[in-house]
Design an enzyme around this catalytic site. Structure first.
Site, mmCIF file in Angstrom:
data_model
loop_
_atom_site.group_PDB
_atom_site.id
_atom_site.type_symbol
_atom_site.label_atom_id
_atom_site.label_comp_id
_atom_site.label_asym_id
_atom_site.label_seq_id
_atom_site.Cartn_x
_atom_site.Cartn_y
_atom_site.Cartn_z
ATOM 1 N N ARG A 47 0.857 -1.185 0.000
ATOM 2 C CA ARG A 47 0.000 0.000 0.000
ATOM 3 C C ARG A 47 0.892 1.233 0.000
ATOM 4 N NH1 ARG A 47 -3.286 -2.778 -1.731
ATOM 5 N NH2 ARG A 47 -5.348 -3.328 -0.905
ATOM 6 N N HIS A 91 -1.303 0.361 -9.702
ATOM 7 C CA HIS A 91 -1.937 -0.616 -8.791
ATOM 8 C C HIS A 91 -2.406 -1.854 -9.580
ATOM 9 C CE1 HIS A 91 -4.109 -0.999 -4.697
ATOM 10 N NE2 HIS A 91 -3.865 -2.195 -5.198
HETATM 11 P P1 NDP Z 1 -1.367 -11.488 5.050
HETATM 12 O O1 NDP Z 1 -2.247 -10.910 6.080
HETATM 13 O O2 NDP Z 1 -1.583 -12.904 4.624
HETATM 14 O O3 NDP Z 1 0.162 -11.363 5.488
HETATM 15 C C1 NDP Z 1 0.687 -10.242 6.131
HETATM 16 C C2 NDP Z 1 2.120 -10.526 6.539
HETATM 17 O O4 NDP Z 1 2.677 -9.337 7.095
HETATM 18 C C3 NDP Z 1 2.241 -11.617 7.600
HETATM 19 O O5 NDP Z 1 3.386 -12.396 7.358
HETATM 20 C C4 NDP Z 1 2.416 -10.821 8.882
HETATM 21 O O6 NDP Z 1 3.142 -11.513 9.893
HETATM 22 C C5 NDP Z 1 3.231 -9.647 8.392
HETATM 23 N N1 NDP Z 1 3.098 -8.487 9.274
HETATM 24 C C6 NDP Z 1 2.003 -7.749 9.521
HETATM 25 N N2 NDP Z 1 2.267 -6.770 10.400
HETATM 26 C C7 NDP Z 1 3.577 -6.887 10.714
HETATM 27 C C8 NDP Z 1 4.457 -6.183 11.571
HETATM 28 N N3 NDP Z 1 4.053 -5.133 12.292
HETATM 29 N N4 NDP Z 1 5.732 -6.614 11.661
HETATM 30 C C9 NDP Z 1 6.166 -7.660 10.949
HETATM 31 N N5 NDP Z 1 5.377 -8.375 10.101
HETATM 32 C C10 NDP Z 1 4.108 -7.986 9.982
HETATM 33 O O7 NDP Z 1 -1.464 -10.516 3.767
HETATM 34 P P2 NDP Z 1 -1.309 -10.876 2.211
HETATM 35 O O8 NDP Z 1 -0.005 -11.550 1.999
HETATM 36 O O9 NDP Z 1 -2.509 -11.547 1.688
HETATM 37 O O10 NDP Z 1 -1.305 -9.402 1.566
HETATM 38 C C11 NDP Z 1 -0.372 -8.415 1.955
HETATM 39 C C12 NDP Z 1 -0.796 -7.067 1.416
HETATM 40 O O11 NDP Z 1 -0.582 -6.980 0.002
HETATM 41 C C13 NDP Z 1 -2.281 -6.740 1.540
HETATM 42 O O12 NDP Z 1 -2.573 -6.264 2.837
HETATM 43 C C14 NDP Z 1 -2.498 -5.683 0.487
HETATM 44 O O13 NDP Z 1 -2.366 -4.406 1.038
HETATM 45 C C15 NDP Z 1 -1.375 -5.915 -0.510
HETATM 46 N N6 NDP Z 1 -1.897 -6.287 -1.840
HETATM 47 C C16 NDP Z 1 -1.619 -5.490 -2.923
HETATM 48 C C17 NDP Z 1 -2.096 -5.806 -4.170
HETATM 49 C C18 NDP Z 1 -1.739 -4.988 -5.370
HETATM 50 O O14 NDP Z 1 -2.363 -5.141 -6.423
HETATM 51 N N7 NDP Z 1 -0.739 -4.143 -5.315
HETATM 52 C C19 NDP Z 1 -2.940 -6.989 -4.397
HETATM 53 C C20 NDP Z 1 -3.131 -7.793 -3.214
HETATM 54 C C21 NDP Z 1 -2.639 -7.431 -1.976
HETATM 55 P P3 NDP Z 1 2.593 -12.918 10.515
HETATM 56 O O15 NDP Z 1 2.791 -13.947 9.424
HETATM 57 O O16 NDP Z 1 3.466 -13.154 11.647
HETATM 58 O O17 NDP Z 1 1.146 -12.679 10.832
#
Ligand code: NDP
Length: 309
Positions: free
Chosen positions: A224, A272
């Site tokens: 994002r 995007h």
């Molecule tokens: P998930 O919720 O499956 O994964 C999020 C990951 O981030 C997890 O590994 C989590 O850790 C980690 N995380 C979150 N907060 C922290 C923190 N404070 N410190 C360290 N690690 C953190 O999300 P997705 O993989 O499905 O998607 C990720 C993002 O990609 C979405 O939120 C979206 O914004 C973006 N996206 C963009 C798109 C585009 O077209 N550009 C399309 C699709 C998604 P843990 O594993 O320990 O929970």
């Protein structure tokens, strides 16, 4: 059981027709033609207008059209007791991973430099990078980050990963916490951001983060816009510290015409599109999610409000 398709943007007729065709036993209503709110058990939501989901007393689940949920968390009345299912699928993982891998490979093989040489009609070979030296750091090892990490490993890149929890991933060097974040950046030639946007991760890629990255490293943000402090990124590139960046997401979308990002020679802007799929795929994914939800099977990819994503 009725299903409400709710968005403040006009929803393509073709998409609704596809839902009706694939799930002929379900009644689909399209906001604002909500009808009796008591009948609605599922909402398919993309940028739902504030307060509208809270008006549905029998809602069993909200199915997000996107993997991120920031398109609805601005609603102060968003019902937090109703599960929100994020749209992720094998197809969306592949789409995102292949986009990111393309950017990593472009950096690794210096394709921008050769495109420049071609424009000048210059035949010139520069020293190739060694794959073992192009370590890719993936910030966020969730559904998308994990898939990317595994595909990068299969291509032959060393992979670092930063996440909250510490579940081991074969072949990936894991980092955790604030110091782990800096260490992960410091040992990666390319950093890919695939974090959700939360209070903890907003502005995480700032001057301090860029200064921690090795000289001439590369940044890819497909998560994002709020993750990157853009003036800090431009300063880090213009000072010669960073080689460049690919940005797919922005604070304001569409990216305003006067943004300095448009014309920056070392920044690639994409609209995007990293995770965008054909409307047929989007519809199929939503249908699969609905089938799963209505079958009574346990829901997957549900937002965990205790974590905020
Ligand atoms: P998930 O919720 O499956 O994964 C999020 C990951 O981030 C997890 O590994 C989590 O850790 C980690 N995380 C979150 N907060 C922290 C923190 N404070 N410190 C360290 N690690 C953190 O999300 P997705 O993989 O499905 O998607 C990720 C993002 O990609 C979405 O939120 C979206 O914004 C973006 N996206 C963009 C798109 C585009 O077209 N550009 C399309 C699709 C998604 P843990 O594993 O320990 O929970």
């Amino acid at each position: 059981v009725s299903i409400l398709v709710i968005s403040r943007d006009p929803m393509p007729e073709k998409l609704i027709a596809q839902f009706r065709q694939q799930l002929p036993d379900q009644e689909f209503r399209v906001w604002p033609d909500v009808g009796n709110v008591e009948d609605i058990h599922y909402a398919l939501a993309w940028r739902p207008p504030n307060g509208e989901l809270a008006k549905l007393p029998k809602l069993k689940a909200i199915l997000s059209f996107a993997a991120g949920i920031d398109h609805m968390t601005g609603d102060p009345a968003l019902p937090k007791n109703v599960p929100i299912v994020r749209a992720v699928s094998d197809a969306s993982k592949l789409t995102m991973s292949s986009f990111c891998a393309a950017q990593v490979l472009r950096f690794h093989h210096r394709l921008d430099l050769y495109a420049e040489f071609q424009k000048q009609g210059v035949w010139k070979q520069v020293l190739p990078r060694d794959m073992a030296d192009t370590t890719v750091g993936v910030l966020g090892l969730g559904v998308l980050g994990l898939d990317l990490a595994q595909r990068l490993l299969a291509l032959g890149f060393p992979v670092n990963g930063w996440a909250k929890s510490s579940k081991p991933i074969e072949g990936v060097k894991l980092f955790h916490g604030a110091q782990g974040f800096i260490d992960c950046l410091a040992s990666s030639s390319v950093t890919v951001c695939l974090l959700p946007l939360t209070d903890e991760t907003r502005g995480i890629l700032d001057a301090r983060a860029f200064a921690s990255m090795p000289k001439e490293s590369y940044v890819i943000n497909v998560a994002r816009g709020g993750h990157v402090v853009v003036p800090d990124l431009i300063a880090a590139i213009d000072s010669g510290h960073l080689a460049g960046a690919t940005l797919d997401v922005f604070d304001f979308e569409p990216l305003p015409a006067d943004s300095p990002l448009w014309k920056h020679p070392k920044i690639t802007v994409t609209p995007h599109t990293a995770g965008r799929m054909s409307s047929v795929r989007v519809a199929q994914n939503m249908v699969d999610m609905l089938r799963q939800a209505t079958s009574g099977a346990s829901l997957q990819n549900v937002v965990d409000w205790s974590k905020g994503y």
